[in-house]
Write a protein that holds these residues in place. Structure first.
Motif, PDB file in Angstrom:
ATOM      1  N   TYR A 125       0.800  -1.229   0.000  1.00  0.00           N
ATOM      2  CA  TYR A 125       0.000   0.000   0.000  1.00  0.00           C
ATOM      3  C   TYR A 125       0.836   1.285   0.000  1.00  0.00           C
ATOM      4  O   TYR A 125       0.374   2.312  -0.480  1.00  0.00           O
ATOM      5  CB  TYR A 125      -0.943   0.004   1.215  1.00  0.00           C
ATOM      6  CG  TYR A 125      -1.955  -1.114   1.167  1.00  0.00           C
ATOM      7  CD1 TYR A 125      -2.973  -1.111   0.215  1.00  0.00           C
ATOM      8  CD2 TYR A 125      -1.881  -2.196   2.037  1.00  0.00           C
ATOM      9  CE1 TYR A 125      -3.903  -2.146   0.150  1.00  0.00           C
ATOM     10  CE2 TYR A 125      -2.801  -3.231   1.992  1.00  0.00           C
ATOM     11  CZ  TYR A 125      -3.808  -3.203   1.040  1.00  0.00           C
ATOM     12  OH  TYR A 125      -4.711  -4.238   0.966  1.00  0.00           O
ATOM     13  N   ILE A 126       2.043   1.228   0.566  1.00  0.00           N
ATOM     14  CA  ILE A 126       2.869   2.440   0.615  1.00  0.00           C
ATOM     15  C   ILE A 126       3.822   2.503  -0.565  1.00  0.00           C
ATOM     16  O   ILE A 126       3.972   3.539  -1.213  1.00  0.00           O
ATOM     17  CB  ILE A 126       3.665   2.505   1.936  1.00  0.00           C
ATOM     18  CG1 ILE A 126       2.702   2.441   3.140  1.00  0.00           C
ATOM     19  CG2 ILE A 126       4.519   3.758   1.973  1.00  0.00           C
ATOM     20  CD1 ILE A 126       1.683   3.543   3.192  1.00  0.00           C
ATOM     21  N   LEU A 127       4.479   1.367  -0.881  1.00  0.00           N
ATOM     22  CA  LEU A 127       5.453   1.349  -1.976  1.00  0.00           C
ATOM     23  C   LEU A 127       4.832   0.902  -3.286  1.00  0.00           C
ATOM     24  O   LEU A 127       5.460   1.009  -4.341  1.00  0.00           O
ATOM     25  CB  LEU A 127       6.634   0.437  -1.606  1.00  0.00           C
ATOM     26  CG  LEU A 127       7.390   0.820  -0.324  1.00  0.00           C
ATOM     27  CD1 LEU A 127       8.546  -0.125  -0.069  1.00  0.00           C
ATOM     28  CD2 LEU A 127       7.878   2.269  -0.396  1.00  0.00           C
ATOM     29  N   GLY A 128       3.605   0.397  -3.245  1.00  0.00           N
ATOM     30  CA  GLY A 128       2.873   0.109  -4.482  1.00  0.00           C
ATOM     31  C   GLY A 128       3.181  -1.211  -5.133  1.00  0.00           C
ATOM     32  O   GLY A 128       2.748  -1.458  -6.265  1.00  0.00           O
ATOM     33  N   SER A 129       3.889  -2.109  -4.456  1.00  0.00           N
ATOM     34  CA  SER A 129       4.198  -3.414  -5.031  1.00  0.00           C
ATOM     35  C   SER A 129       4.404  -4.427  -3.915  1.00  0.00           C
ATOM     36  O   SER A 129       5.142  -4.158  -2.960  1.00  0.00           O
ATOM     37  CB  SER A 129       5.467  -3.350  -5.896  1.00  0.00           C
ATOM     38  OG  SER A 129       5.914  -4.658  -6.233  1.00  0.00           O
ATOM     39  N   GLU A 130       3.789  -5.585  -4.043  1.00  0.00           N
ATOM     40  CA  GLU A 130       3.937  -6.612  -3.013  1.00  0.00           C
ATOM     41  C   GLU A 130       5.365  -7.137  -2.927  1.00  0.00           C
ATOM     42  O   GLU A 130       5.742  -7.762  -1.943  1.00  0.00           O
ATOM     43  CB  GLU A 130       2.982  -7.775  -3.279  1.00  0.00           C
ATOM     44  CG  GLU A 130       1.517  -7.416  -3.072  1.00  0.00           C
ATOM     45  CD  GLU A 130       0.607  -8.611  -3.236  1.00  0.00           C
ATOM     46  OE1 GLU A 130       1.046  -9.597  -3.873  1.00  0.00           O
ATOM     47  OE2 GLU A 130      -0.523  -8.563  -2.728  1.00  0.00           O
ATOM     48  N   THR A 131       6.159  -6.910  -3.983  1.00  0.00           N
ATOM     49  CA  THR A 131       7.540  -7.405  -3.976  1.00  0.00           C
ATOM     50  C   THR A 131       8.555  -6.314  -3.609  1.00  0.00           C
ATOM     51  O   THR A 131       9.747  -6.594  -3.549  1.00  0.00           O
ATOM     52  CB  THR A 131       7.920  -7.988  -5.347  1.00  0.00           C
ATOM     53  OG1 THR A 131       7.812  -6.955  -6.337  1.00  0.00           O
ATOM     54  CG2 THR A 131       7.009  -9.146  -5.707  1.00  0.00           C
ATOM     55  N   ALA A 132       8.084  -5.106  -3.370  1.00  0.00           N
ATOM     56  CA  ALA A 132       9.003  -4.028  -2.987  1.00  0.00           C
ATOM     57  C   ALA A 132       9.577  -4.298  -1.600  1.00  0.00           C
ATOM     58  O   ALA A 132       8.885  -4.825  -0.724  1.00  0.00           O
ATOM     59  CB  ALA A 132       8.277  -2.686  -3.002  1.00  0.00           C
ATOM     60  N   ASP A 133      10.826  -3.956  -1.413  1.00  0.00           N
ATOM     61  CA  ASP A 133      11.476  -4.129  -0.110  1.00  0.00           C
ATOM     62  C   ASP A 133      11.124  -2.950   0.789  1.00  0.00           C
ATOM     63  O   ASP A 133      11.557  -1.825   0.535  1.00  0.00           O
ATOM     64  CB  ASP A 133      12.994  -4.206  -0.275  1.00  0.00           C
ATOM     65  CG  ASP A 133      13.451  -5.509  -0.888  1.00  0.00           C
ATOM     66  OD1 ASP A 133      13.263  -6.557  -0.237  1.00  0.00           O
ATOM     67  OD2 ASP A 133      13.982  -5.491  -2.012  1.00  0.00           O
ATOM     68  N   ALA A 134      10.356  -3.237   1.821  1.00  0.00           N
ATOM     69  CA  ALA A 134      10.031  -2.193   2.800  1.00  0.00           C
ATOM     70  C   ALA A 134      11.076  -2.231   3.900  1.00  0.00           C
ATOM     71  O   ALA A 134      11.030  -3.066   4.802  1.00  0.00           O
ATOM     72  CB  ALA A 134       8.635  -2.428   3.366  1.00  0.00           C
ATOM     73  N   PHE A 135      12.042  -1.336   3.798  1.00  0.00           N
ATOM     74  CA  PHE A 135      13.105  -1.294   4.804  1.00  0.00           C
ATOM     75  C   PHE A 135      12.630  -0.408   5.951  1.00  0.00           C
ATOM     76  O   PHE A 135      12.964   0.770   6.037  1.00  0.00           O
ATOM     77  CB  PHE A 135      14.401  -0.776   4.185  1.00  0.00           C
ATOM     78  CG  PHE A 135      15.012  -1.723   3.189  1.00  0.00           C
ATOM     79  CD1 PHE A 135      15.529  -2.941   3.611  1.00  0.00           C
ATOM     80  CD2 PHE A 135      15.056  -1.410   1.839  1.00  0.00           C
ATOM     81  CE1 PHE A 135      16.092  -3.828   2.700  1.00  0.00           C
ATOM     82  CE2 PHE A 135      15.617  -2.292   0.919  1.00  0.00           C
ATOM     83  CZ  PHE A 135      16.144  -3.503   1.352  1.00  0.00           C
ATOM     84  N   ALA A 136      11.858  -0.995   6.847  1.00  0.00           N
ATOM     85  CA  ALA A 136      11.241  -0.230   7.923  1.00  0.00           C
ATOM     86  C   ALA A 136      12.079  -0.183   9.183  1.00  0.00           C
ATOM     87  O   ALA A 136      11.732   0.532  10.121  1.00  0.00           O
ATOM     88  CB  ALA A 136       9.862  -0.802   8.242  1.00  0.00           C
ATOM     89  N   ALA A 137      13.170  -0.943   9.222  1.00  0.00           N
ATOM     90  CA  ALA A 137      14.022  -0.937  10.412  1.00  0.00           C
ATOM     91  C   ALA A 137      15.395  -1.485  10.035  1.00  0.00           C
ATOM     92  O   ALA A 137      15.590  -2.061   8.972  1.00  0.00           O
ATOM     93  CB  ALA A 137      13.399  -1.773  11.524  1.00  0.00           C
TER      94      ALA A 137
END
Length: 321
Positions: free
Chosen positions: A209-221
């Motif tokens: 929902y934030i990066l727009g792709s289920e395969t995007a790497d969400a580097f949240a920490a």
């Protein structure tokens, strides 16, 4: 050979030379005892810090704000693990206070953040949370991210209530029915599911929902060092990073064995350890151009919701050894 592998090999070789002994150095470490801190516990339990003549002095710090405060006042030299948006916020206020040596990717496969709902509450998706009383992982980054994801699913503030809650209280709060569900982190979601008190509605929600792709790497920490530590004791910082890199390599090669180290080191019960998802651990020096782009996109999101006061170039806050 990657930069990380080369670093591990170089330092291992130096340690093995006859007559070459490195002094044992104490490093003050703030530890948020959640599943994303796994590399620290692996490195500690398997002796990777000891191999580098590092003696961590651990202080348990719950959440991003307490870790940031300790770094800004030089009470700790390393934060394990530091919420990314709060670290970038700190870097705007005090440039270089949080230099990331390793990052943790979160996706629907590498589960960390997710929306859960208590059993009996009529919701099958995030969009169904209208009217719900929700909790959120603590800190402005987590709370505002949760609100942004709810908005992406058509829910505006007023359609629900949401309150920050210490991570250690999430399972009991849902069990007691104090909240209908909320935005939580592992291992809490696995603990609720194992106890039969809640369901996971959706994980990997930052990527989708934030990066727009289920395969995007969400580097949240990730794991961050202070610039003071890096500049004043550069060789110690390098050896700490080598131990961290070895722990990441171990986790990626042996996930089932690695997750056992969550038991007794975090709040994860023994009967839940095998359920907890691993994350996409990577050293800052090994990130691909796409991963850097995903990291920048998440930082830009932080700026858009006001958690990061101004646009930043994330590459300025990566420490590559």
């Amino acid at each position: 050979m990657t930069r990380t592998a080369a670093l591990i090999g170089l330092l291992a070789g130096l340690a093995a030379l006859p007559g070459q002994s490195l002094a044992q150095d104490k490093v003050s470490v703030g530890v948020f005892p959640v599943s994303s801190s796994l590399p620290y516990f692996v490195a500690l339990d398997l002796g990777f810090f000891k191999e580098q003549n590092i003696e961590p002095e651990m202080t348990k710090l719950m959440g991003g704000p307490s870790n940031v405060a300790a770094m800004m006042t030089n009470q700790i030299e390393v934060s394990v693990v530091l919420v990314m948006l709060e670290g970038l916020n700190a870097n705007v206020k005090k440039p270089g206070v949080a230099m990331y040596i390793g990052l943790n990717s979160q996706t629907k496969v590498w589960k960390m953040e997710q929306f859960v709902v208590r059993n009996g509450f009529p919701a099958n998706s995030i969009a169904d949370l209208k009217g719900a009383k929700l909790m959120s992982a603590p800190g402005p980054a987590n709370l505002n991210t949760a609100k942004a994801i709810l908005a992406k699913n058509g829910l505006k503030e007023g359609d629900y209530t949401i309150d920050q809650l210490d991570m250690g209280q999430h399972v009991n709060a849902v069990t007691a029915g104090t909240f209908d569900g909320g935005y939580t982190l592992e291992p809490n979601a696995s603990m609720m599911i194992k106890a039969g008190v809640a369901r996971s509605l959706e994980a990997g929600v930052i990527s989708k929902y934030i990066l727009g792709s289920e395969t995007a790497d969400a580097f949240a920490a990730g794991c961050a060092m202070t610039s003071d530590f890096i500049q004043k004791r550069p060789e110690v910082a390098k050896r700490f990073a080598a131990a961290w890199a070895k722990a990441i390599a171990f986790i990626n090669a042996n996930p089932d064995e690695a997750r056992k180290h969550l038991a007794k080191n975090t709040f994860t019960p023994d009967n839940v350890v095998d359920m907890v998802s691993m994350l996409g651990y990577v050293m800052a020096g090994d990130m691909s151009p796409k991963q850097l782009a995903d990291f920048q996109a998440f930082a830009d999101f932080g700026t858009s919701i006001g958690v990061v006061p101004e646009k930043v170039d994330v590459t300025e806050f990566l420490q590559k050894f």
